[in-house]
Design an enzyme around this catalytic site. Structure first.
Site, PDB file in Angstrom:
ATOM      1  N   SER A 136       1.010  -1.093  -0.115  1.00 52.31           N
ATOM      2  CA  SER A 136       0.041   0.002   0.069  1.00 52.31           C
ATOM      3  C   SER A 136       0.825   1.375   0.000  1.00 52.31           C
ATOM      4  O   SER A 136       1.991   1.373   0.587  1.00 52.31           O
ATOM      5  CB  SER A 136      -0.942  -0.208   1.147  1.00 52.31           C
ATOM      6  N   TYR A 138      -2.266   0.366  10.127  1.00 50.24           N
ATOM      7  CA  TYR A 138      -2.430  -0.277   8.807  1.00 50.24           C
ATOM      8  C   TYR A 138      -1.041  -0.125   7.913  1.00 50.24           C
ATOM      9  O   TYR A 138      -0.575  -1.034   7.468  1.00 50.24           O
ATOM     10  CB  TYR A 138      -3.504   0.276   8.093  1.00 50.24           C
ATOM     11  N   LYS A 182     -17.277  -1.606   1.096  1.00 51.88           N
ATOM     12  CA  LYS A 182     -16.081  -1.298   1.970  1.00 51.88           C
ATOM     13  C   LYS A 182     -16.723  -0.090   2.958  1.00 51.88           C
ATOM     14  O   LYS A 182     -15.853   0.594   3.756  1.00 51.88           O
ATOM     15  CB  LYS A 182     -15.032  -0.565   0.889  1.00 51.88           C
TER      16      LYS A 182
END
Length: 336
Positions: free
Chosen positions: A117, A140, A180
C-alpha cells in the site's frame, strides 16, 4: 493448475477473478471471509473452482494440507481500514498471515503477488520504493511496511526460490467496492452523495491546501488488474513496485469528473468547478479532528521502477476512469 486469489470478494480480488474469467481462466481457488455476507455480490457473475474461508485456508497452508497444484497466488486479502486501531489484529491479519503464505510459496516455488500500500509512505512527499521515503502514519500502513521489510530482508539474506512481487496500491477506485463502507473510494462516495442528496461533500483545506485541493494519485481498478495480470505473465520479475498513475489529482478534480460523468449519462452539459460550487453541487465540510496528523494530503506514485520492469501500458486519467465507473454504476452491474 489453480490460481489462488485471496481477498476474492473484495474490490481488487473480485475484479481480478472477473478479468481472469474473461481470459478463459476459471480454475480459481477463491479465499475470503464472508462473515459480512454482502460481499458475495462481487462474485455472483464470476466463475471459480472452489472457495475457502481465509482461516481454513491459512490452516491448510500451515499444515501443508492444501493439496492443490498451484500456478500462482494473488494475495489481495487484508484489513484495509486505515482507522482500525487494534494493532494486534492488524499485524496478525496483514503481516503474520502474509509471512506464512510467503514462506509456503517460497518452499514450493510458487509465484506470489501480494498487496502492499501507498500508506507505507505516510506524510512524505516523495513516493519511491526506498526505505528513506517510508514513514507510515497509522498501524495499517505499518502492517504493510512490516511485510515489505521482511520481504526485502529475505531477498538480501537468502534470495528467492520463486518470484515474489509486492504492489503498493495508491488510491484505487472502481466497481465492486460497495461493501467497503467508509473505506470505499471517494469516487464511490461522490457518486452516492450526488445521486442521493444532490451535492458532493469535500474536506475544507488542511496542511496548506485550499478547500478540496488535497491531492491523491487516483488509479482505476481496471489498471490495477492489468498490472496484476502483467506480473502474473512475467514471473521473471520480482520486487516491490508502486501502482499508481504517476500523476496526482485534486479531490476537486475527482468530484468534477464524477459529477460531469453523471451529467453526461443524463444528457446534460459539462460544468466547471466554479459553477458546481455556485450551484451548491459541491460543498466543503470541516476537516475531521480524528484525521489530523494521520492523513495523506498528497500522494503521487513514482512509477520509474514499474516502467523499468517492463510495464508500459498507459493509465486512465480521472476523467476517463470516472466515466467508466459511472457507466458501470448506471448499468447496475453491482448491487449496493
Amino acid at each position: 493448475m489453480v490460481i489462488i486469489v485471496t481477498g476474492a470478494a473484495g474490490l481488487i480480488g473480485s475484479n481480478i477473478i472477473k478479468t481472469l474469467n474473461e481470459h478463459g481462466i476459471t480454475h480459481i481457488l477463491a479465499v475470503d471471509n464472508l462473515e459480512r455476507a454482502d460481499k458475495f455480490f462481487n462474485l455472483t457473475d464470476c466463475v471459480i473452482a472452489d472457495y475457502l474461508d481465509k482461516r481454513e485456508f491459512i490452516q491448510l497452508i500451515e499444515s501443508d494440507s492444501l493439496q492443490r497444484n498451484v500456478r500462482a497466488v494473488l494475495h489481495q486479502g487484508a484489513c484495509s481500514d486505515t482507522m482500525e486501531h487494534n494493532g494486534r489484529y492488524m499485524m496478525d491479519n496483514n503481516f503474520r498471515y502474509t509471512t506464512k503464505l510467503f514462506q509456503y510459496c517460497q518452499e514450493r516455488e510458487i509465484p506470489l503477488i501480494y498487496a502492499s500500500s501507498a500508506a507505507v509512505y505516510g506524510g512524505n512527499t516523495t513516493f519511491k520504493e526506498d526505505p528513506s521515503c517510508e514513514a507510515p502514519l497509522n498501524v495499517y500502513g505499518y502492517s504493510k511496511l512490516a511485510f515489505d521489510q521482511y520481504f526485502r530482508s529475505h531477498v538480501q539474506q537468502t534470495g528467492l526460490t520463486a518470484p515474489c512481487v509486492g504492489l503498493r496500491y495508491f488510491n484505487v477506485y472502481g466497481p465492486r467496492e460497495q461493501h467497503k463502507g467508509r473505506m470505499a473510494s471517494v469516487a464511490y462516495h461522490f457518486y452516492n452523495q450526488y445521486v442521493e442528496q444532490g451535492f458532493i461533500k469535500l474536506f475544507e483545506g488542511c496542511d496548506g491546501y485550499a478547500n478540496g485541493e488535497q491531492r491523491r494519485d487516483f488509479i482505476s481498478i481496471e489498471d490495477v488488474v492489468k498490472v496484476n495480470l502483467w506480473f502474473l505473465e512475467h514471473p521473471e520479475v520480482s520486487g516491490i513496485f508502486n501502482v499508481g498513475t504517476g500523476v496526482s489529482r485534486t479531490f476537486n478534480d475527482m468530484a468534477v469528473a464524477t459529477l460531469n460523468a453523471i451529467r453526461a449519462t443524463e444528457g446534460e452539459d459539462e460544468i466547471t468547478l466554479t459553477e458546481m460550487c455556485d450551484r451548491n453541487f459541491i460543498q466543503y465540510i470541516p476537516f475531521p479532528e480524528a484525521l489530523k496528523g494521520k492523513y495523506q494530503s498528497f500522494t503521487e506514485a513514482n512509477i520509474t521502477s514499474l516502467r523499468a520492469a517492463g510495464y508500459h501500458q498507459e493509465f486512465l486519467d480521472v476523467n476517463e476512469g470516472a466515466a467508466h465507473y459511472v457507466a458501470t454504476r448506471r448499468g447496475a452491474l453491482i448491487k449496493d
